[in-house]
Enzyme design. Structure first.
Site, PDB file in Angstrom:
ATOM      1  N   SER A   1       0.831  -1.196   0.000  1.00 60.21           N
ATOM      2  CA  SER A   1       0.000   0.000   0.000  1.00 60.21           C
ATOM      3  C   SER A   1       0.876   1.262   0.000  1.00 60.21           C
ATOM      4  CB  SER A   1      -0.960  -0.035   1.198  1.00 60.21           C
ATOM      5  OG  SER A   1      -1.951   0.946   1.085  1.00 60.21           O
TER       6      SER A   1
ATOM      7  N   ASP B   1      -9.681  -3.968  -5.384  1.00 62.93           N
ATOM      8  CA  ASP B   1      -8.851  -2.960  -4.725  1.00 62.93           C
ATOM      9  C   ASP B   1      -8.903  -1.697  -5.569  1.00 62.93           C
ATOM     10  OD1 ASP B   1      -6.896  -1.401  -3.547  1.00 62.93           O
ATOM     11  OD2 ASP B   1      -5.286  -2.871  -3.759  1.00 62.93           O
TER      12      ASP B   1
ATOM     13  N   HIS C   1      -7.707  -5.169  -0.939  1.00 65.53           N
ATOM     14  CA  HIS C   1      -6.539  -4.438  -0.451  1.00 65.53           C
ATOM     15  C   HIS C   1      -6.245  -4.853   0.992  1.00 65.53           C
ATOM     16  CE1 HIS C   1      -3.778  -0.978  -0.631  1.00 65.53           C
ATOM     17  NE2 HIS C   1      -4.051  -0.834   0.650  1.00 65.53           N
TER      18      HIS C   1
END
Length: 223
Positions: free
Chosen positions: A69, A164, A194
């Site tokens: 991320s 995501d 995610h």
């Protein structure tokens, strides 16, 4: 903005065990108290220091940067900054559902805007905390998809997820790396969301993802 060494301890331990390599987790400064480029510089400085002191911790001087991320963003931008400065030498970059773009409209951001853990609204809020001056948002060392050239960067492993909002920018970055002559291994976990690599307690496929990353490290870095 969020997360710490503690929140990612299990993932780091799993990777260290399954890849058979030393994993160093960096406690970088967080926004909004410390906006861009504080986190980037912390991660760059840590990578530089580790590359110079690798013999104190392991028998190898090979270094990979990795993150998920926001950490994927930092792994990519540390690689860019290291290329610009000519040091340290980074052998591989592992970008796990990375954030690579600012507020550009993307199909995955619309398709997965809500209902899949990370929302489009979250993204906007996080980015506005991270970027103090909107001029900085156009700096490739903030969002690397904007870089004019991605040549001479380390070979990359890029992981994306079907559900995501960051899926398309991760895929786009993998594609651009290839276009600029960088070796890329891209895998998309179509049914995952995610953050799934940190959800080993509830998602079995966490271990599939960790094992694939570990196998890449074993093949490309450890052996």
């Amino acid at each position: 903005m969020l997360g710490s060494i503690d929140t990612h301890d299990n993932l780091c331990r799993l990777l260290a065990k399954r890849a058979g390599c030393l994993v160093v987790s960096v406690g970088y400064r967080l926004a909004p108290e410390h906006p861009w480029p504080a986190a980037l510089m912390d991660c760059y400085d840590a990578t530089l220091w580790l590359s110079r002191n690798a013999d104190r911790f392991s028998g190898s001087d090979r270094v990979a940067v990795a993150g998920d991320s926001a950490g994927g963003n930092l792994a990519a931008t540390v690689s860019l900054l290291a290329r610009e400065r000519g040091m340290p030498n980074i052998d591989r970059q592992l970008l796990l559902y990375p954030a690579t773009a600012y507020l550009e409209p993307m199909t995955s951001r619309a398709e997965n805007a809500s209902g899949y853990f990370l929302t489009a609204e979250d993204l906007i809020w996080f980015m506005k905390q991270y970027i103090e001056d909107t001029l900085d948002a156009h700096n490739p060392l903030a969002f690397p998809l904007q870089a004019r050239s991605l040549s001479e960067l380390p070979p990359a492993f890029v992981l994306t997820c079907g559900f995501d909002p960051l899926r398309d920018e991760g895929t786009a970055y993998a594609d651009r790396l290839r276009e600029h002559g960088v070796s890329v291994e891209h895998t998309n976990y179509e049914s995952m969301i995610h953050g799934f690599l940190n959800m080993e307690a509830i998602i079995d496929r966490t271990y599939d993802g960790v094992d694939e990353i570990a196998a890449y490290l074993q093949r490309e870095l450890v052996q």
